[in-house]
Design a protein around this motif. Structure first.
Motif, mmCIF file in Angstrom:
data_model
loop_
_atom_site.group_PDB
_atom_site.id
_atom_site.type_symbol
_atom_site.label_atom_id
_atom_site.label_comp_id
_atom_site.label_asym_id
_atom_site.label_seq_id
_atom_site.Cartn_x
_atom_site.Cartn_y
_atom_site.Cartn_z
ATOM 1 N N LYS A 130 -2.952 -8.639 2.067
ATOM 2 C CA LYS A 130 -3.000 -7.420 2.868
ATOM 3 C C LYS A 130 -1.814 -6.538 2.492
ATOM 4 O O LYS A 130 -0.679 -6.990 2.441
ATOM 5 C CB LYS A 130 -2.958 -7.744 4.357
ATOM 6 N N ALA A 131 -2.109 -5.284 2.207
ATOM 7 C CA ALA A 131 -1.086 -4.359 1.721
ATOM 8 C C ALA A 131 -1.193 -3.029 2.459
ATOM 9 O O ALA A 131 -2.186 -2.753 3.137
ATOM 10 C CB ALA A 131 -1.233 -4.157 0.211
ATOM 11 N N THR A 132 -0.164 -2.204 2.301
ATOM 12 C CA THR A 132 -0.132 -0.879 2.924
ATOM 13 C C THR A 132 0.276 0.145 1.880
ATOM 14 O O THR A 132 1.205 -0.087 1.102
ATOM 15 C CB THR A 132 0.871 -0.844 4.094
ATOM 16 N N VAL A 133 -0.439 1.278 1.876
ATOM 17 C CA VAL A 133 -0.116 2.360 0.944
ATOM 18 C C VAL A 133 0.354 3.565 1.756
ATOM 19 O O VAL A 133 -0.126 3.816 2.864
ATOM 20 C CB VAL A 133 -1.321 2.712 0.053
ATOM 21 N N PHE A 134 1.328 4.302 1.200
ATOM 22 C CA PHE A 134 1.983 5.403 1.906
ATOM 23 C C PHE A 134 1.860 6.699 1.106
ATOM 24 O O PHE A 134 1.880 6.676 -0.131
ATOM 25 C CB PHE A 134 3.470 5.095 2.094
ATOM 26 N N GLY A 135 1.798 7.838 1.820
ATOM 27 C CA GLY A 135 1.812 9.113 1.111
ATOM 28 C C GLY A 135 1.618 10.317 2.004
ATOM 29 O O GLY A 135 1.340 10.209 3.201
ATOM 30 N N TRP A 136 1.768 11.486 1.366
ATOM 31 C CA TRP A 136 1.584 12.778 2.031
ATOM 32 C C TRP A 136 0.383 13.520 1.438
ATOM 33 O O TRP A 136 0.326 14.745 1.484
ATOM 34 C CB TRP A 136 2.824 13.652 1.839
ATOM 35 N N CYS B 178 -5.276 9.071 -1.953
ATOM 36 C CA CYS B 178 -6.047 10.214 -2.442
ATOM 37 C C CYS B 178 -5.113 11.113 -3.239
ATOM 38 O O CYS B 178 -3.931 10.796 -3.434
ATOM 39 C CB CYS B 178 -6.674 10.955 -1.256
ATOM 40 N N GLN B 179 -5.641 12.254 -3.737
ATOM 41 C CA GLN B 179 -4.797 13.112 -4.551
ATOM 42 C C GLN B 179 -3.616 13.630 -3.745
ATOM 43 O O GLN B 179 -3.718 13.939 -2.575
ATOM 44 C CB GLN B 179 -5.586 14.260 -5.190
ATOM 45 N N GLY B 180 -2.474 13.679 -4.385
ATOM 46 C CA GLY B 180 -1.218 14.012 -3.724
ATOM 47 C C GLY B 180 -0.402 12.784 -3.380
ATOM 48 O O GLY B 180 0.775 12.880 -3.053
ATOM 49 N N ASP B 181 -1.046 11.594 -3.439
ATOM 50 C CA ASP B 181 -0.355 10.342 -3.124
ATOM 51 C C ASP B 181 0.183 9.643 -4.364
ATOM 52 O O ASP B 181 0.877 8.623 -4.245
ATOM 53 C CB ASP B 181 -1.312 9.378 -2.404
ATOM 54 N N SER B 182 -0.139 10.132 -5.559
ATOM 55 C CA SER B 182 0.276 9.470 -6.799
ATOM 56 C C SER B 182 1.753 9.118 -6.799
ATOM 57 O O SER B 182 2.598 9.902 -6.367
ATOM 58 C CB SER B 182 0.004 10.378 -7.998
ATOM 59 N N GLY B 183 2.049 7.919 -7.309
ATOM 60 C CA GLY B 183 3.429 7.474 -7.399
ATOM 61 C C GLY B 183 3.947 6.838 -6.142
ATOM 62 O O GLY B 183 5.010 6.226 -6.142
ATOM 63 N N GLY B 184 3.192 6.969 -5.037
ATOM 64 C CA GLY B 184 3.611 6.372 -3.778
ATOM 65 C C GLY B 184 3.438 4.865 -3.788
ATOM 66 O O GLY B 184 2.694 4.303 -4.594
ATOM 67 N N PRO B 185 4.128 4.162 -2.876
ATOM 68 C CA PRO B 185 4.171 2.706 -2.923
ATOM 69 C C PRO B 185 2.980 2.017 -2.262
ATOM 70 O O PRO B 185 2.476 2.449 -1.222
ATOM 71 C CB PRO B 185 5.458 2.381 -2.166
ATOM 72 N N LEU B 186 2.562 0.906 -2.871
ATOM 73 C CA LEU B 186 1.670 -0.076 -2.266
ATOM 74 C C LEU B 186 2.534 -1.295 -1.988
ATOM 75 O O LEU B 186 3.117 -1.876 -2.915
ATOM 76 C CB LEU B 186 0.525 -0.424 -3.213
ATOM 77 N N VAL B 187 2.635 -1.671 -0.719
ATOM 78 C CA VAL B 187 3.609 -2.673 -0.282
ATOM 79 C C VAL B 187 2.888 -3.841 0.375
ATOM 80 O O VAL B 187 1.973 -3.647 1.190
ATOM 81 C CB VAL B 187 4.613 -2.046 0.712
ATOM 82 N N ALA B 188 3.284 -5.055 0.031
ATOM 83 C CA ALA B 188 2.738 -6.263 0.658
ATOM 84 C C ALA B 188 3.876 -7.249 0.883
ATOM 85 O O ALA B 188 4.716 -7.442 0.002
ATOM 86 C CB ALA B 188 1.663 -6.898 -0.220
ATOM 87 N N GLY B 189 3.913 -7.847 2.053
ATOM 88 C CA GLY B 189 4.955 -8.833 2.343
ATOM 89 C C GLY B 189 6.361 -8.299 2.199
ATOM 90 O O GLY B 189 7.282 -9.046 1.832
ATOM 91 N N GLY B 190 6.553 -7.016 2.459
ATOM 92 C CA GLY B 190 7.881 -6.428 2.350
ATOM 93 C C GLY B 190 8.355 -6.185 0.939
ATOM 94 O O GLY B 190 9.550 -5.935 0.721
ATOM 95 N N LYS B 191 7.421 -6.220 -0.031
ATOM 96 C CA LYS B 191 7.786 -5.995 -1.430
ATOM 97 C C LYS B 191 6.847 -4.985 -2.086
ATOM 98 O O LYS B 191 5.680 -4.864 -1.704
ATOM 99 C CB LYS B 191 7.765 -7.317 -2.204
ATOM 100 N N LEU B 192 7.376 -4.299 -3.081
ATOM 101 C CA LEU B 192 6.581 -3.326 -3.829
ATOM 102 C C LEU B 192 5.686 -4.046 -4.818
ATOM 103 O O LEU B 192 6.161 -4.806 -5.662
ATOM 104 C CB LEU B 192 7.509 -2.364 -4.581
#
Length: 271
Positions: free
Chosen positions: A168-174, A230-244
């Motif tokens: 399970k992971a989380t992705v972040f962005g604007w 989605c577009q505009g999120d490129s380069g943003g992190p996908l994080v799982a277990g507190g790690k990139l």
């Protein structure tokens, strides 16, 4: 006509073009309040390693000039997608973007009262980056000034549990809130699941969209669709277990069950 997007955004430039890409069929719209499609608001106080890349000269000042995301992995080191610093995204050669900044500590890009903007003193594109397949899509930014050590996110080791299928992971962005060019000013995140390489290869066997290559990529999404970068999120992190584990790289549409998001496998590509 659908389009395949590298997931950087060109807000403030040629309005109809978030990123130039090869023609395919278009993404299904998502809910208007979802970015990093299907997501919810996130705070940089909780996730200080999430940063935005900005250039007011190229992309205007309304959203601090944001066009891509990034992640802090060292006090003066930020990782992002290689295609984010490509001329096709910037509109000019990188050498002609004197105000490239890393924006940290700012949830709402419309506000300049919180956070800081740090100049980029050097950019190194992964020499193995292949824009034809999207393999090795990573660039390293060196900052002119140090960020706090508390803002640094550790990188997962090769073959770690965090990047294995089912994680399970989380992705972040604007980025885009709809898949149609409506960009968020507030940081958002969404939970996704790392998928089997075989699933990713079936989705992207090789075409003008790109080709999935497990050596430098991983993919993640939701079997039902609706959760994605989605577009505009490129380069943003996908994080799982507190790690990139990944950087937002590319995909076909946004939030489609049959077309999961593809991420740079950071453990295999980062210097």
């Amino acid at each position: 006509m659908r389009r395949r997007w590298n997931r950087s955004g060109r807000a403030g430039l040629v309005a109809a073009v978030a990123v130039l890409a090869a023609p395919l069929s278009g993404p299904a719209p998502a809910a208007a309040d979802s970015v990093v499609v299907g997501g919810s608001l996130a705070s940089v106080d909780d996730h200080p390693w999430v940063v935005a890349l900005g250039s007011r000269d190229r992309f205007g000042s309304e959203r601090s000039g944001q066009f891509c995301g990034g992640v802090v992995v060292g006090e003066r080191t930020v990782l992002t997608a290689a295609h984010c610093v490509d001329e096709e995204v910037l509109g000019v050669a990188l050498s002609r973007v004197p105000d490239l900044r890393v924006i940290s500590g700012r949830d709402d890009l419309r506000s300049s009262g919180k956070g800081r903007e740090t100049a980029v003193s050097g950019v190194r594109v992964n020499p193995g980056y292949d824009p034809a397949t999207n393999a090795g899509d990573l660039a390293t930014l060196t900052l002119a000034e140090s960020l706090p050590a508390s803002a640094v996110l550790p990188v997962a080791r090769p073959g770690s549990a965090e990047e294995k299928p089912g994680s399970k992971a989380t992705v972040f962005g604007w980025g885009d809130t709809t898949g149609n060019g409506t960009y968020s000013s507030r940081l958002r995140s969404v939970g996704v699941t790392v998928l089997e390489d075989a699933t990713c290869r079936r989705a992207y066997p090789g075409s003008s969209v790109g080709r999935y290559e497990a050596e430098t990529m991983l993919c993640a999404g939701d079997a039902r669709g609706g959760r994605d970068a989605c577009q505009g999120d490129s380069g943003g992190p996908l994080v799982a277990g507190g790690k990139l584990i990944g950087l937002v790289s590319w995909g076909s549409g946004c939030g489609r069950a049959s077309s999961p998001g593809v991420y740079t496998r950071v453990s295999a590509v980062a210097p």
